[in-house]
Design a protein around this motif. Structure first.
Motif, PDB file in Angstrom:
ATOM      1  N   ASP B 141       5.664  -1.023   4.366  1.00  0.00           N
ATOM      2  CA  ASP B 141       5.688   0.266   3.664  1.00  0.00           C
ATOM      3  C   ASP B 141       4.730   1.263   4.307  1.00  0.00           C
ATOM      4  OD1 ASP B 141       3.319  -0.978   2.580  1.00  0.00           O
ATOM      5  OD2 ASP B 141       4.580  -1.865   1.039  1.00  0.00           O
ATOM      6  N   VAL B 142       3.491   1.318   3.806  1.00  0.00           N
ATOM      7  CA  VAL B 142       2.570   2.345   4.292  1.00  0.00           C
ATOM      8  C   VAL B 142       1.654   1.756   5.362  1.00  0.00           C
ATOM      9  CG1 VAL B 142       2.637   3.487   2.072  1.00  0.00           C
ATOM     10  CG2 VAL B 142       0.864   1.809   2.533  1.00  0.00           C
ATOM     11  N   CYS B 179      -8.268  -5.013   3.362  1.00  0.00           N
ATOM     12  CA  CYS B 179      -7.429  -3.925   3.880  1.00  0.00           C
ATOM     13  C   CYS B 179      -8.314  -2.682   3.877  1.00  0.00           C
ATOM     14  CB  CYS B 179      -6.212  -3.682   2.999  1.00  0.00           C
ATOM     15  SG  CYS B 179      -5.321  -2.182   3.453  1.00  0.00           S
ATOM     16  N   THR B 180      -8.414  -1.995   5.020  1.00  0.00           N
ATOM     17  CA  THR B 180      -9.312  -0.830   5.047  1.00  0.00           C
ATOM     18  C   THR B 180      -8.598   0.495   5.218  1.00  0.00           C
ATOM     19  OG1 THR B 180      -9.662  -1.291   7.355  1.00  0.00           O
ATOM     20  CG2 THR B 180     -11.439  -1.887   5.857  1.00  0.00           C
ATOM     21  N   GLU B 181      -7.264   0.509   5.200  1.00  0.00           N
ATOM     22  CA  GLU B 181      -6.631   1.826   5.212  1.00  0.00           C
ATOM     23  C   GLU B 181      -6.077   2.050   3.821  1.00  0.00           C
ATOM     24  OE1 GLU B 181      -6.281   4.276   7.989  1.00  0.00           O
ATOM     25  OE2 GLU B 181      -6.184   5.228   6.018  1.00  0.00           O
ATOM     26  N   TYR B 182      -6.544   3.128   3.183  1.00  0.00           N
ATOM     27  CA  TYR B 182      -6.157   3.374   1.800  1.00  0.00           C
ATOM     28  C   TYR B 182      -4.636   3.325   1.657  1.00  0.00           C
ATOM     29  CZ  TYR B 182      -5.209   5.660  -2.554  1.00  0.00           C
ATOM     30  OH  TYR B 182      -4.720   5.943  -3.796  1.00  0.00           O
ATOM     31  N   CYS B 183      -4.143   2.459   0.757  1.00  0.00           N
ATOM     32  CA  CYS B 183      -2.700   2.208   0.713  1.00  0.00           C
ATOM     33  C   CYS B 183      -2.137   2.277  -0.694  1.00  0.00           C
ATOM     34  CB  CYS B 183      -2.396   0.862   1.357  1.00  0.00           C
ATOM     35  SG  CYS B 183      -3.235  -0.524   0.567  1.00  0.00           S
ATOM     36  N   GLY B 184      -2.854   2.931  -1.620  1.00  0.00           N
ATOM     37  CA  GLY B 184      -2.279   3.104  -2.945  1.00  0.00           C
ATOM     38  C   GLY B 184      -3.081   2.397  -4.029  1.00  0.00           C
ATOM     39  N   THR B 185      -2.482   2.313  -5.204  1.00  0.00           N
ATOM     40  CA  THR B 185      -3.208   1.926  -6.415  1.00  0.00           C
ATOM     41  C   THR B 185      -4.121   0.716  -6.252  1.00  0.00           C
ATOM     42  OG1 THR B 185      -1.283   2.731  -7.576  1.00  0.00           O
ATOM     43  CG2 THR B 185      -2.918   1.562  -8.882  1.00  0.00           C
ATOM     44  N   GLU B 186      -3.562  -0.410  -5.786  1.00  0.00           N
ATOM     45  CA  GLU B 186      -4.375  -1.626  -5.740  1.00  0.00           C
ATOM     46  C   GLU B 186      -4.945  -1.901  -4.350  1.00  0.00           C
ATOM     47  OE1 GLU B 186      -5.473  -2.901  -8.284  1.00  0.00           O
ATOM     48  OE2 GLU B 186      -4.107  -2.101  -9.802  1.00  0.00           O
ATOM     49  N   HIS B 187      -5.197  -0.829  -3.615  1.00  0.00           N
ATOM     50  CA  HIS B 187      -5.773  -0.956  -2.267  1.00  0.00           C
ATOM     51  C   HIS B 187      -6.936  -1.937  -2.240  1.00  0.00           C
ATOM     52  CE1 HIS B 187      -7.636   0.100   1.488  1.00  0.00           C
ATOM     53  NE2 HIS B 187      -8.602   0.807   0.932  1.00  0.00           N
ATOM     54  N   SER B 188      -7.826  -1.839  -3.233  1.00  0.00           N
ATOM     55  CA  SER B 188      -9.034  -2.668  -3.154  1.00  0.00           C
ATOM     56  C   SER B 188      -8.755  -4.133  -3.465  1.00  0.00           C
ATOM     57  CB  SER B 188     -10.118  -2.116  -4.078  1.00  0.00           C
ATOM     58  OG  SER B 188      -9.634  -2.011  -5.385  1.00  0.00           O
ATOM     59  N   MET B 189      -7.551  -4.437  -3.959  1.00  0.00           N
ATOM     60  CA  MET B 189      -7.221  -5.842  -4.233  1.00  0.00           C
ATOM     61  C   MET B 189      -6.516  -6.491  -3.050  1.00  0.00           C
ATOM     62  SD  MET B 189      -8.280  -6.092  -7.300  1.00  0.00           S
ATOM     63  CE  MET B 189      -7.470  -7.397  -8.210  1.00  0.00           C
ATOM     64  N   MET B 190      -6.254  -5.683  -2.004  1.00  0.00           N
ATOM     65  CA  MET B 190      -5.431  -6.205  -0.920  1.00  0.00           C
ATOM     66  C   MET B 190      -6.314  -6.925   0.091  1.00  0.00           C
ATOM     67  SD  MET B 190      -2.652  -4.191   1.295  1.00  0.00           S
ATOM     68  CE  MET B 190      -2.010  -4.850   2.819  1.00  0.00           C
TER      69      MET B 190
END
Ligand code: HEM
Ligand code: CU
Lengths: 554, 315
Positions: B141-142, B179-190
């Motif tokens: 996706d992103v 994951c360090t590229e902001y990718c939406g709502t649960e970015h920090s859980m990725m």
């Protein structure tokens, strides 16, 4: 504002503040000074909004879990903080407030070249601001202020278009102001005011205006592209439709890296004025400082790729961008040397504006040095998109940009309002802000090197202690700003009346009354000496009361 | 394990000490110049503070020797930094030829990984210590970014393109993956964990509790798809087929119908499957069907892995 308080004695002409009082006389004014005040009020509101957002998410970050906000809300808050602080506070701050007020006065002109365009630029700015606020009121935006595609163009289901439109429109307002400054500085300098007699603040505004005019159209086009993609599904950035997801980053940083200089060059201009005034000495290496502003403006356009070392850009592109980035560091570092050397053998005093200049020097030096960590290819791989970057850009943009703005605001406050602020409180607030700032952002360098990614709502437990320090610091910083807002408002009503030249400074703005009359000067000044002639006696004159002393003005 | 008050976080890859050496150098110059600037400002501020009845300071001379000397010194330091940083960066960007390949797909909000023997995992990565590992990554996706702080490595993961990342872990342990590229709502859980095992433990882990490898490898899956999708009817390894022979094509130069040449890397193979008309090989008619929308990202990776394995066979 109290009318009576601002009324001036009978024998002096009415100041720009006191000549008319109606709301219309403000909303339809073409006086650059009143427009500067309109900007000052709007920017203060935006700064409060952006600061409130930061306060809330900073509080949430005290614990590793999401116990105050939902992820969605958190993302919207840091996006709002970024958009508001960048596009609606820091980019316009010094140019639109101090620049608007001072550029014509400092060059001995009655107004800017296009006064109506100047007023229009404020309306355009407000229109952009209201659109962006509309996006927030209607539910917010969650893309981050960088709007990276394809997230912003295809996936984000928040009010991206409104926010993008707001930023886009605000860009036109900067362009109008920049155009006005360039023409004004070229065409309207007082007789005798040659280019190398110009104050360095004017050089800085000139260089900034060039960057604005060359860079802003690119970001405008880029924002339009997001609009097209979201609305019509064009496939500019969406790889499923043959688009390039990284193209946006190139276009965006082509503007936004130079935009860092839009935020910092004006501040450098202010600091040059402050250091010179409070050392009572012409700035060391005047010509170098003047030209280096232009050099930084130009080189700044060739380094955007340093935001993209891990974006899949080729290693050779990375190499070139890294190399060029190091080159911007040299003129910047030498400027710092020049400011410091100005104090050497000077006569240094520590009024509040000088404290801010000191603060600027310290914080901007740290911001600049940590920039080297990010221009060095190997270390940037590790640091990119971590809190190290967050700390770095706050040191540069808040430590550099905002400290310069506050220093300038204090320096010219007597000129702008005709009132002195309380010196004791001001010094106290300056120190609180400096300490709070470092407490907030210094731990973030360490967080970043230990691997804490930015834009994280929840995080690993081991990072908590540094986040708690940072939040504590943010409270101190916030308190500092509030103290400042308090005594500034107080001073509008109760402050001591300001003389024409409270700092015994040099420069045309100090040779007219405080606050100046609508036309700035009663007679066109003629300049016979270089800027910062602190070794010559002051030629301060108050209009009508004292004629221009013999020998100083022709 | 990660004491945030230590100067350096844990070092767990061959790259980490090299990056940290530059970091320490950078910290040293930063501390030096910050103290120098602060020291000068304070000393000048005190020594030259304004006194009642003091003399008017002289105007400074316009002498650029100090600026030139400072600029020169700085230039030397910056060139050292640039060269050193570039050297380590180049090493970090070039996977060794014998690296073990693991396939990675990023997706809001998880990491999906597949080992050479076909074993899959989500948000955890098991790898053997002491062996170079190469990740071939793409996103569904992103844009995401694959980051293991203890290894000092990071690489963006893009939709519609393959990116690579390699590292060699030095010691068994458990390290964070973000994951360090902001990718939406649960970015920090990725994110999740990277488990570095001894090579023997890794082998045991691969076959799991049953003691036999159950899943098909990406290459086997690719071969199966190659047949199922009918690819082999045209790309017949025997000559005279409608499409070019794919044996040995990976990593080699391909001549196109418009006269240009391309290197057949993963991105080229991917594009040729999804949108075959984009680059026609010289001497062949543009008859291959479009597979966009027919194969998933995972299947694409497997097909590419299979074609890459054919390259190995030819050498
Ligand atoms: C008042 C004190 C401030 C605090 C406590 C603060 C805090 C923060 C924090 C924690 C972040 C990171 C959010 C994240 O990535 O998860 C952030 C981002 C940011 N801040 Fe501030 N900030 C402050 C003031 C400012 C000011 C004055 C400006 C500009 C004039 C500014 C500009 C930015 C920008 C541009 C970002 C990036 C937003 C993004 O990642 O999209 N900040 N701030
Ligand atoms: Cu992600």
């Amino acid at each position: 504002m109290s009318h009576a308080a601002l009324a001036t004695a009978d024998d002096t002409p009415k100041s720009y503040l006191s000549n008319r009082f109606s709301i219309q006389s403000w909303l339809f004014t073409v006086d650059h000074k009143r427009i500067a005040i309109l900007y000052l009020i709007s920017l203060t509101v935006f700064f409060l909004l952006g600061g409130a957002a930061a306060a809330i998410f900073r509080l949430d970050l005290m614990t590793p879990q999401a116990d105050l906000l939902q992820s969605e809300t958190y993302n919207k808050l840091f996006t709002m903080h970024g958009i508001v602080m960048i596009f609606f506070f820091l980019v316009p701050s010094i140019p639109a407030v101090l620049g608007n007020f001072l550029v014509p006065i400092m060059i001995g002109a009655k107004d800017v070249a296009f006064p109506k365009l100047n007023l229009l630029s404020w309306y355009v700015f407000m229109a952009g601001g209201l659109l962006a606020l509309g996006a927030i009121v209607r539910g917010g935006v969650d893309t981050g202020w960088t709007f990276y595609t394809p997230y912003s163009s295809m996936y984000a289901n928040s009010h991206v278009i409104l926010a993008v439109a707001g930023a886009f429109i605000a860009g036109f307002s900067s362009i109008m102001t920049a155009l006005n400054f360039i023409v004004t500085i070229h065409k309207m300098r007082a007789p005798g005011l040659t280019w190398f007699r110009l104050p360095l603040f004017i050089w800085a505004m000139y260089a900034t205006s060039l960057v604005v005019i060359l860079g802003t159209p690119v970001v405008a086009i880029t924002l339009v592209m997001i609009f097209i993609e979201r609305f019509f599904g064009f496939g500019l950035f969406d790889p499923a439709l043959g688009g390039d997801p990284v193209l946006f980053q190139h276009l965006f940083w082509f503007y936004s890296h130079p935009a860092v200089y839009i935020m910092i060059l004006p501040s450098m201009g202010v600091v040059s004025e402050l250091v010179s005034c409070f050392s009572r000495r012409r700035l060391y290496g005047y010509t170098f400082v003047a030209f280096s502003s232009l050099a930084i403006a130009v080189i700044g356009f060739f380094v955007w790729g340093h935001h993209m070392f891990v974006s899949s850009q080729s290693v050779y592109a990375g190499l070139i961008f890294s190399f060029l980035t190091f080159f911007v560091a040299i003129p910047t570092a030498i400027k710092i040397l020049n400011w410091i050397m100005t104090m050497y053998k000077g006569s240094v005093s520590f009024e509040t504006p000088m404290l801010y200049a000191y603060g600027f020097l310290g914080l901007f030096t740290i911001g600049g040095l940590t920039g080297l960590f990010l221009s060095t290819l190997a270390t940037d791989i590790h640091l990119h998109d971590t809190y190290f970057v967050v700390a770095h850009f706050h040191y540069v943009m808040v430590g550099g940009g905002v400290m310069g703005f506050l220093g300038g605001l204090h320096f010219w406050w007597p000129k702008i309002t005709g009132r002195m602020y309380p010196e004791g409180w001001a010094k106290f607030a300056a120190i609180v802000i400096f300490v709070g700032f470092n407490l907030t952002f210094f731990p973030q360098f360490q967080l970043g090197y230990h691997g804490m990614p930015r834009r994280y709502h929840t995080y690993a437990e081991e990072f908590q202690i540094l986040h708690v320090m940072s939040t504590a610091g943010a409270s101190v910083l916030g308190a500092g700003y509030l103290i400042m807002a308090g005594y500034m408002i107080w001073s509008l009503f109760k402050g001591k009346r300001a003389p024409a030249n409270p700092w015994d400074a040099r420069g045309l703005e100090w040779e007219t009354s405080s606050p100046p009359p609508t036309e700035n000067f009663l007679t066109t000044p003629v300049v016979t000496q270089e800027a910062y002639a602190y070794d010559k006696p002051s030629v301060t004159w108050v209009p009508t009361a004292h004629p221009i002393p013999e020998g100083h003005r022709v | 394990m990660n004491n945030v008050f230590r100067l350096l976080p844990e070092q767990a890859s061959t790259l980490a000490p090299q990056v940290d050496a530059i970091y320490i150098f950078l910290v040293a110059i930063s501390v030096f110049f910050t103290l120098l600037a602060a020291g000068l400002v304070l000393v000048f501020g005190v020594r030259f503070r304004r006194r009642a009845g003091g003399v008017t300071p002289e105007r400074p001379h316009e002498d650029s020797r100090l600026e030139l000397a400072a600029g020169g010194l700085l230039l030397v330091i910056l060139l050292v930094l640039f060269g050193w940083g570039a050297k380590v960066y180049f090493a970090a960007a070039r996977p060794p030829a014998d690296a073990m390949e693991i396939l990675v797909t990023g997706k809001q909000w998880m990491w999906k990984l597949q080992h050479p023997n076909g074993k899959r995992e989500i948000n955890t990565l098991h790898i053997p210590a002491g062996k170079p590992i190469q990740l071939t990554m793409t996103s569904e996706d992103v844009i995401h970014s694959f980051y293991i702080p203890a290894f000092r490595v990071k690489q963006d993961v893009l939709p519609g393109r393959y990116t690579r990342l390699w590292f060699q872990a030095t010691k068994p342990g458990k390290y964070r993956l973000f994951c360090t590229e902001y990718c939406g709502t649960e970015h920090s859980m990725m994110g999740g964990w990277v488990y570095v095992l001894t090579p023997a433990d890794y082998e045991k882990w691969l076959v799991g509790q049953t003691g036999v490898a159950m899943t098909e490898t990406p290459v086997q899956a690719g071969e199966r798809l190659f047949v199922q999708l009918g690819c082999q009817t045209c790309h017949n390894p025997n000559s005279g087929a409608l499409g070019p022979n794919l044996v040995g094509v990976f990593g080699h130069t391909v001549r196109l119908a418009d006269g240009t040449e391309v290197i057949a890397d993963e991105d080229y193979l991917r594009e040729s499957i999804l949108n075959p008309q984009a680059k026609i090989v010289a001497g062949y008619a543009p008859v291959m069907p479009v597979f966009k929308g027919i194969v998933t990202e995972d299947q694409l990776m497997q097909l590419v892995a299979y074609i890459k394995s054919l390259a190995g066979a030819s050498n």
